[in-house]
Design a protein around this motif. Structure first.
Motif, PDB file in Angstrom:
ATOM      1  N   ASP A  61       8.390  -0.266 -32.038  1.00 47.34           N
ATOM      2  CA  ASP A  61       7.197  -1.159 -32.077  1.00 47.34           C
ATOM      3  C   ASP A  61       6.436  -1.133 -30.844  1.00 47.34           C
ATOM      4  O   ASP A  61       5.079  -1.102 -30.903  1.00 47.34           O
ATOM      5  CB  ASP A  61       7.749  -2.480 -32.519  1.00 47.34           C
ATOM      6  N   ARG A  65       2.422  -0.081 -30.726  1.00 53.33           N
ATOM      7  CA  ARG A  65       1.257  -1.226 -30.213  1.00 53.33           C
ATOM      8  C   ARG A  65       0.471  -0.355 -28.998  1.00 53.33           C
ATOM      9  O   ARG A  65      -0.592  -0.514 -28.907  1.00 53.33           O
ATOM     10  CB  ARG A  65       2.069  -2.467 -29.459  1.00 53.33           C
ATOM     11  N   PRO A  70      -0.144  -0.740 -34.346  1.00 47.23           N
ATOM     12  CA  PRO A  70       0.967  -1.402 -34.432  1.00 47.23           C
ATOM     13  C   PRO A  70       1.290  -1.710 -36.327  1.00 47.23           C
ATOM     14  O   PRO A  70       0.037  -1.813 -36.912  1.00 47.23           O
ATOM     15  CB  PRO A  70       0.660  -2.694 -34.095  1.00 47.23           C
ATOM     16  N   GLY A  71       2.357  -1.514 -36.636  1.00 43.52           N
ATOM     17  CA  GLY A  71       2.630  -1.879 -38.030  1.00 43.52           C
ATOM     18  C   GLY A  71       2.632  -0.604 -38.893  1.00 43.52           C
ATOM     19  O   GLY A  71       2.277  -1.052 -39.799  1.00 43.52           O
ATOM     20  N   ASP A 341       8.963   6.316 -37.218  1.00 46.05           N
ATOM     21  CA  ASP A 341       7.441   5.942 -37.596  1.00 46.05           C
ATOM     22  C   ASP A 341       6.828   6.846 -38.387  1.00 46.05           C
ATOM     23  O   ASP A 341       5.503   6.781 -38.441  1.00 46.05           O
ATOM     24  CB  ASP A 341       6.824   5.680 -36.019  1.00 46.05           C
ATOM     25  N   GLY A 374       7.390  -4.263 -44.088  1.00 50.90           N
ATOM     26  CA  GLY A 374       6.313  -4.946 -43.230  1.00 50.90           C
ATOM     27  C   GLY A 374       5.527  -3.959 -42.557  1.00 50.90           C
ATOM     28  O   GLY A 374       4.759  -4.442 -41.437  1.00 50.90           O
ATOM     29  N   PHE A 375       5.173  -2.864 -42.904  1.00 48.55           N
ATOM     30  CA  PHE A 375       4.557  -1.831 -42.365  1.00 48.55           C
ATOM     31  C   PHE A 375       3.545  -1.220 -43.418  1.00 48.55           C
ATOM     32  O   PHE A 375       3.596  -1.414 -44.708  1.00 48.55           O
ATOM     33  CB  PHE A 375       5.420  -0.465 -42.007  1.00 48.55           C
TER      34      PHE A 375
END
Length: 879
Positions: A61, A65, A70-71, A341, A374-375
């Motif tokens: 994370d 960022r 982010p996310g 990611d 949550g992504f």
């Protein structure tokens, strides 16, 4: 017959609770992990695994960022193009590779997809919004299967890689999809050859456990391309060539947890040193029917999650870590918690031909799964955003328009909804004059603008990793790099051999002599001078020549070179073809018999530009000897044209090249080369280029640059290599080398010195001993030993003439490379000044041709009339 991995080494019991707590605490606190701790964490399960994943997710994370997204978890929308399923390897778990008979039984008449089949897949993918064309194929099938060799011959391709290159160009031009190439093991030359047609490439490292390859029964036994050292070299060469590269590990093929950790550390070392690993795939083994390992157990998904988390912790926040979404069952959320990611390439059209039993998830489902954690799922290109935004040197100019057409300029990600369209793949537009074209004059009056280029901290790789490498080399055992004090009897015996049979010196004797000093060194130099006298006489030779460095724009990343510049740097320049030809004509008017033409590896320069330069010079001045293009330039030209080295050299000769400089050699030992340069050709490729030139009847010089991070053992090895190359040339009926040129390292502005890694050039003792030993060790093979007034000055060059040298090189007229490095001896010498150097050594002088012949009277008269010097008010040519 059923096969599995060879018996693993006795596995110790799992980690103790204390060891796990300690490793987890260090992971949680962000402390660097060692192999032992990583091995412990790879075995985390249950609550320990949850804690490990939480630490890895925090690192991931933080990286997202920092990257400004982010996310966001990424993927690439691709089509899978299985160009050929034949392979020379025999991996015991693979269903992708097959045999010609099975291909025929399955209705495939050809061992390769035809161009029409390739384009049909690519066009269908483009219509569905895919942006990546993943070329997957077996390693060099023509080496094992006659059917593959016959098909390539019928279609007019030298090898499989030539067909890969051709199909990549067709896909770019006819669909706009971006090729990602997975052709297996590639050499440095192969990477150079393919870089202009693909923004990214890849090859799984899989494992560094050599026993899985070397021992019978191992999953890689009988597969030459699966040797870990070979695959690690590919990763390194990709970094040296500035190729964004995908790699990864394969879990569950018989490796131990320690071996698994060692594989991840190996990837980290390469990623850190070259910054070219764009993503790391952590993939779990899945047993497949009809394979030797069909009975082996699948890798457990908690095992996979632990490996993902450890990979994230070891590789850091800036790395991209991927787990294939079709191989993780319903555990996508676990992989996200573990620190991925990226989901890799996902196709709405083609199956995963490597894992055909595991279909890709639908993209809508993958977006939902990602959102549930949550992504946001975002599409990227085959080349990751960092490399898209960096551009040069990571993206070749020939494919920049294709990448730009699909990339968001702000994020480097794919433009949502953008459909690829065909774009021509072509050489850059005709290059012309640009930048500081008066540098050859201004370097002596105004100097360089800065002591280093603006991308000093990036273009050369990671300086800290390099310092560790140099420090490790300096701790070599005594016999490896430092010769112990020898008894006087050893010195006397070695000097006696040098006097009576110089070419017969063995390595021990040569190393003894390379460390001499004081009276013993004086004696060595006297012997070398006597050998010189017997071989070539007392006359000192020189050439009236002009150096023409047609560009200094270069991104190769040679750490010793202060000449190379970015195209935007204040001292950067490029000469037009006409300017180069005009400078050659000026040299002819001043009595020159030769021009020496070399330049940086400009990314925009077409591979045929070298031919254009040669033809222009010969059309303007037919009688001028063209000594042009270093082995690095030859390799670059061959890669950009798709020609073999031999074909390229043949065309260069037809265009007007008479001989080639043996520069770009530096030290022909890759231990030293990979400190001196990030991306220049390996020693083996230099040898190949020079040897091919000799066999074609193209003569060359030979060189050695010394006095940086090298040691006497490297000098000896280098000279031995040159002797072998010359022996091979003579055996083939060729003349080979014209001379050996000693090139003392000029340190002042050299990046490797500014970074604190190199010593400040050779000492006087080293200059004397290298010159003397070159004379002795090359005796009977290379008669001419040249010293460099540019690097040593008048007095230093005269002294080398008393240590075995017999040649002063040339007038040069303009010398920019050493002057940019900080040499204080000017950029030219007149005829009279060169003859004064010879006189200072008590010797007569004679003007020579490039091949040491007699100079025609007309040329000699013109040289004397001008003194071989450019007029001080010679205009700077602007067109």
């Amino acid at each position: 017959m059923t096969s599995s991995s060879p018996p693993a080494p006795d596995r110790p019991a799992g980690p103790t609770a204390n060891a796990m707590r300690r490793a987890l605490r260090r992971a949680r606190d962000g402390v660097a992990l060692d192999i032992t701790e990583a091995t412990v964490l790879l075995q985390a399960r249950g609550d320990d695994l949850a804690e490990l994943c939480a630490a890895a997710a925090r690192v991931r994370d933080a990286g997202l960022r920092a990257a400004g997204r982010p996310g966001v978890i990424t993927y690439s929308r691709k089509v899978f193009i299985p160009l050929t399923r034949l392979c020379r390897d025999r991996c015991h778990y693979c269903t992708f590779a097959t045999v010609p008979g099975k291909l025929r039984r399955d209705g495939h008449d050809s061992p390769y997809l035809s161009p029409d089949q390739v384009l049909q897949i690519a066009r269908q993918g483009a219509a569905l919004g895919c942006k990546e064309a993943l070329f997957t194929l077996g390693d060099r099938p023509e080496d094992r299967w006659p059917q593959a060799r016959a098909w390539l011959d019928e279609q007019g391709y030298d090898d499989t890689l030539a067909y890969v290159r051709a199909m990549a160009v067709r896909v770019l031009e006819e669909t706009g999809l971006l090729p990602h190439l997975n052709p297996g093991v590639l050499s440095w030359s192969d990477l150079q050859r393919l870089k202009p047609v693909a923004p990214s490439m890849g090859m799984m490292l899989e494992t560094t456990a050599t026993r899985l390859w070397s021992e019978p029964g191992g999953p890689h036994h009988g597969s030459p391309d699966k040797e870990p050292a070979v695959r690690l070299r590919v990763l390194q060469d990709a970094g040296r060539c500035n190729v964004p590269f995908t790699t990864g590990v394969l879990l569950g093929i018989g490796e131990t947890p320690t071996e698994r950790a060692e594989s991840l550390f190996a990837i980290r070392r390469v990623a850190r040193e070259y910054h070219g690993i764009q993503e790391v795939i952590v993939q779990n083994f899945r047993a497949k029917p009809d394979t030797a390992m069909r009975a082996a157990p699948d890798a457990d998904l908690t095992e996979l999650a632990a490996a993902v988390a450890v990979a994230r912790l070891l590789l850091g926040p800036g790395a991209h870590v991927q787990a294939p979404p079709n191989l993780v069952g319903d555990q996508h959320a676990l992989m996200i918690r573990a620190g991925i990611d990226d989901w890799g390439g996902v196709s709405p059209l083609t199956p995963d031909h490597v894992n055909p039993e595991r279909p890709w998830p639908h993209l809508d489902d993958l977006a939902r799964i990602t959102a549930d954690s949550g992504f946001v799922l975002a599409e990227r290109l085959t080349v990751y955003p960092e490399y898209v935004r960096r551009g040069e040197p990571w993206l070749d100019p020939r494919i920049v328009p294709h990448v730009t057409a699909l990339a968001d300029p702000d994020t480097g990600l794919a433009v949502p909804g953008r459909v690829p369209t065909p774009l021509p793949w072509q050489e850059p537009d005709e290059y012309g004059s640009s930048g500081r074209t008066d540098l050859h004059v201004a370097i002596d009056t105004e100097g360089r603008t800065k002591d280093r280029r603006d991308d000093f901290d990036e273009v050369y790789g990671d300086w800290d990793a390099l310092r560790e490498q140099v420090a490790a080399g300096s701790r070599a055992p005594l016999g490896a790099g430092v010769v112990p004090q020898r008894l006087p009897a050893d010195v006397r015996a070695a000097l006696d051999t040098a006097s009576t049979d110089p070419a017969g010196l063995d390595d021990d004797e040569a190393l003894t002599l390379l460390h001499l000093d004081g009276p013993a060194l004086d004696a060595l130099c006297r012997i070398a001078d006597e050998v010189r006298r017997d071989a070539v006489g007392d006359t000192v030779t020189y050439c009236v020549t002009r150096n023409i460095n047609f560009t200094n724009v270069c991104y190769t990343g040679c750490r010793f070179c202060a000449f190379a510049q970015r195209r935007t740097d204040a001292d950067a320049y490029t000469l037009s073809v006409n300017q180069v030809a005009e400078r050659a004509a000026q040299a002819w008017e001043l009595g020159a018999t030769e021009v020496c033409v070399q330049g940086g590896i400009h990314p925009d320069l077409p591979g045929t530009a070298y031919f254009d330069l040669a033809r222009a010079i010969k059309e303007r001045v037919p009688g001028l000897h063209l000594h042009a293009f270093s082995p690095m330039e030859v390799a670059n030209g061959a890669a950009r044209t798709g020609l073999s080295v031999r074909q390229w050299l043949s065309e260069a000769r037809q265009a007007g090249v008479d001989s080639i400089p043996g520069t770009a050699a530096e030290i022909l030992d890759d231990e030293v080369r990979w400190v001196l340069t990030k991306g220049k050709l390996p020693a083996a490729t230099w040898i190949e280029v020079i040897s091919q030139a000799h066999r074609l009847g193209i003569r060359s010089s030979s060189t050695m640059m010394y006095g940086h991070v090298d040691q006497p053992r490297h000098w000896l090895a280098h000279l031995r290599v040159l002797a072998r190359v010359q022996d091979a040339a003579v055996e083939a009926g060729a003349a080979g080398f014209t001379e050996f040129v000693t090139l003392p390292f000029v340190h002042t502005n050299a990046p490797v010195y500014l970074a604190g890694l190199a010593r400040p050039g050779p000492t006087r003792r080293e200059n004397r001993v290298v010159t003397a030993m070159a004379r002795l060790l090359l005796h009977g093979r290379i008669p001419n030993i040249q010293t460099s007034w540019v690097k040593l000055g008048t007095e230093g060059a005269a002294e080398m003439l008393r240590c075995g040298a017999n040649d002063l090189g040339g007038t040069l007229m303009e010398e920019t490379i050493s002057r940019m490095a900080g040499s204080g001896y000017g950029s030219h010498r007149s005829v009279s000044e060169l003859e004064e150097i010879a006189a200072a050594a008590g010797r007569p002088a004679r003007q020579r041709t490039t091949t040491y012949g007699e100079v025609p009277a007309e040329r000699r008269a013109a040289a004397l009339a001008s003194d071989g010097r450019l007029p001080p008010l010679l205009p700077v040519l602007e067109s």
